[in-house]
Design an enzyme around this catalytic site. Structure first.
Site, short mmCIF file in Angstrom:
data_model
loop_
_atom_site.label_atom_id
_atom_site.label_comp_id
_atom_site.label_asym_id
_atom_site.label_seq_id
_atom_site.Cartn_x
_atom_site.Cartn_y
_atom_site.Cartn_z
N ASP A 278 -13.08 9.31 -6.27
CA ASP A 278 -12.56 8.18 -7.06
C ASP A 278 -13.06 8.36 -8.49
O ASP A 278 -14.19 7.99 -8.81
CB ASP A 278 -13.06 6.86 -6.44
CG ASP A 278 -12.32 5.64 -6.97
OD1 ASP A 278 -11.49 5.81 -7.89
OD2 ASP A 278 -12.58 4.54 -6.48
N ARG B 232 1.48 -6.18 -9.93
CA ARG B 232 1.91 -5.53 -8.68
C ARG B 232 2.17 -6.52 -7.55
O ARG B 232 2.61 -6.11 -6.48
CB ARG B 232 0.87 -4.49 -8.23
CG ARG B 232 -0.48 -5.04 -7.83
CD ARG B 232 -1.38 -3.94 -7.28
NE ARG B 232 -2.70 -4.46 -6.95
CZ ARG B 232 -3.56 -3.82 -6.18
NH1 ARG B 232 -3.27 -2.65 -5.66
NH2 ARG B 232 -4.75 -4.34 -5.93
N HIS C 70 0.03 3.71 -10.51
CA HIS C 70 -0.90 4.09 -9.44
C HIS C 70 -0.15 4.84 -8.33
O HIS C 70 0.00 4.33 -7.21
CB HIS C 70 -1.52 2.79 -8.93
CG HIS C 70 -2.65 2.90 -7.98
ND1 HIS C 70 -2.64 3.72 -6.87
CD2 HIS C 70 -3.85 2.28 -7.96
CE1 HIS C 70 -3.77 3.58 -6.21
NE2 HIS C 70 -4.53 2.71 -6.85
N GLU D 50 -3.12 8.92 -10.92
CA GLU D 50 -2.62 7.74 -11.63
C GLU D 50 -2.65 7.97 -13.14
O GLU D 50 -3.69 8.34 -13.69
CB GLU D 50 -3.49 6.53 -11.26
CG GLU D 50 -3.64 6.39 -9.75
CD GLU D 50 -4.78 5.45 -9.34
OE1 GLU D 50 -5.01 4.47 -10.07
OE2 GLU D 50 -5.43 5.70 -8.33
N ARG E 5 0.84 -1.20 0.00
CA ARG E 5 0.00 0.00 0.00
C ARG E 5 0.87 1.25 0.00
O ARG E 5 1.45 1.64 1.02
CB ARG E 5 -0.90 -0.01 1.24
CG ARG E 5 -1.79 1.19 1.38
CD ARG E 5 -2.89 1.25 0.35
NE ARG E 5 -3.82 0.13 0.52
CZ ARG E 5 -4.72 -0.21 -0.42
NH1 ARG E 5 -4.79 0.44 -1.57
NH2 ARG E 5 -5.52 -1.25 -0.22
#
Ligand code: BG6
Length: 306
Positions: free
Chosen positions: A220, A106, A175, A278, A80
């Site tokens: 978002d 990832r 990201h 991102e 994270r």
């Protein structure tokens, strides 16, 4: 920079790819291998797990990249913070709910493809290729290269190549999680006039961004935009200028209070100090590659003091 008591594997990497004061390898949390790039202008760390930039700090500046104090460093899990590589799908898998969000790149171990340095730059190339496990969930042969260049700024170039015999289509994102002093004081500029979809209202009609973005609630959004974005942070007294190429989408995300509490690897108050912007290719910007072809998504991070 290298640890005197490093494991034989780390010592070997340093012999093969290291350069004194410029490029070194060390063992990081969870036993993951971390590459450290440095030069007269700054330093940056990249984790081989996920091919993930973990930090960037130009000399004389505050840290640029944010990482959670609750991040988990375990095989198969995403870290994270930093700049995770979302590939070959962004967000939930379009058909299969059992597959991990944001693809598999990832959470896989990337290999070192090479390092270079000069007076001006320190560079690292990592590579990820298809494996039986990736072919089982995404039946395409590929090669991904992450090229990180630390110079006057930080550049991250993600190149996807089709090494198979059929076309494939992917979505993706770099990201990035950026450090801010206080989210309520931050503003994101450069997306005025861009169309966006609100991921918090699935299926909602696209809207047009009227103003620089400020944060007062969970945010978002996926913008259709191929331009530069600036994170203005008066608390730190700086602007982060995020330039890109090969990218038709920009995602802006802050989880705010309730979602921060729901995420086990994210502190309840950490949303105050971070912001994701991102560089992506999502929806209409998805990339289709014919056999032998490649596509590069690149990001440059510059810091301007204000
Ligand atoms: C963002 C998405 O890119 O990533 C959000 O827009 C998502 O919807 C966030 O919550 C974090 O995703 P994850 O899988 O790392 O928890």
């Amino acid at each position: 920079m290298a640890d005197d008591l490093a494991s034989p594997e780390i010592l070997k990497l340093n012999r093969q790819y290291g350069a004194f004061g410029r490029i070194a390898f060390r063992e990081g949390p969870g036993g993951f291998t971390i590459a450290v790039l440095a030069n007269q202008r700054g330093s940056c760390e990249i984790c081989l797990h996920g091919g993930q930039v973990l930090s960037y700090r130009p000399i004389g500046h505050a840290a640029v990249i944010w990482r959670s104090a609750h991040a988990v460093y375990e095989p198969g899990k995403a870290i994270r913070g930093g700049i995770p590589v979302c590939w070959p799908w962004f967000g939930p898998h379009p058909e299969r709910k059992d597959l991990p969000a944001h693809g598999f790149a990832r959470t896989m171990d990337w290999k070192i493809a090479g390092t270079e340095y000069s007076n001006e730059k320190s560079e690292l190339r990592l590579v990820l290729r298809d494996t039986p496990e990736t072919l089982a969930v995404w039946p395409h042969r590929f090669e991904l290269e992450l090229h990180v260049i630390l110079g006057d700024n930080l550049r991250v170039r993600l190149t996807a190549k089709n090494t198979g015999d059929d076309d494939f289509t992917f979505t993706e994102a770099l990201h990035g999680y950026y450090m801010v002093r206080q989210i309520a004081d931050v503003c994101v500029m450069g997306l005025e006039g861009a169309k966006f979809t609100d991921s918090l209202v699935p299926g909602s009609a696209p809207q047009t961004e009227e103003n620089p973005i400020v944060f007062r609630a969970e945010t978002d959004r996926i913008y259709s935009d191929d331009g530069e974005v600036v994170i203005s942070d008066p608390g730190i007294g700086r602007e982060l200028v995020l330039s890109k190429s090969g990218s038709g989408s920009t995602v802006v995300w802050n989880p705010w209070i309730a979602k921060s509490q729901r995420m086990s690897d994210f502190g309840d108050d950490e949303y105050l100090r971070m912001l994701c912007v991102e560089q992506a290719n999502i929806g209409d910007a998805a990339v289709t590659l014919a056999p032998g072809k490649s596509h590069t998504l690149s990001l440059s991070i510059n810091v301007d003091l204000k």
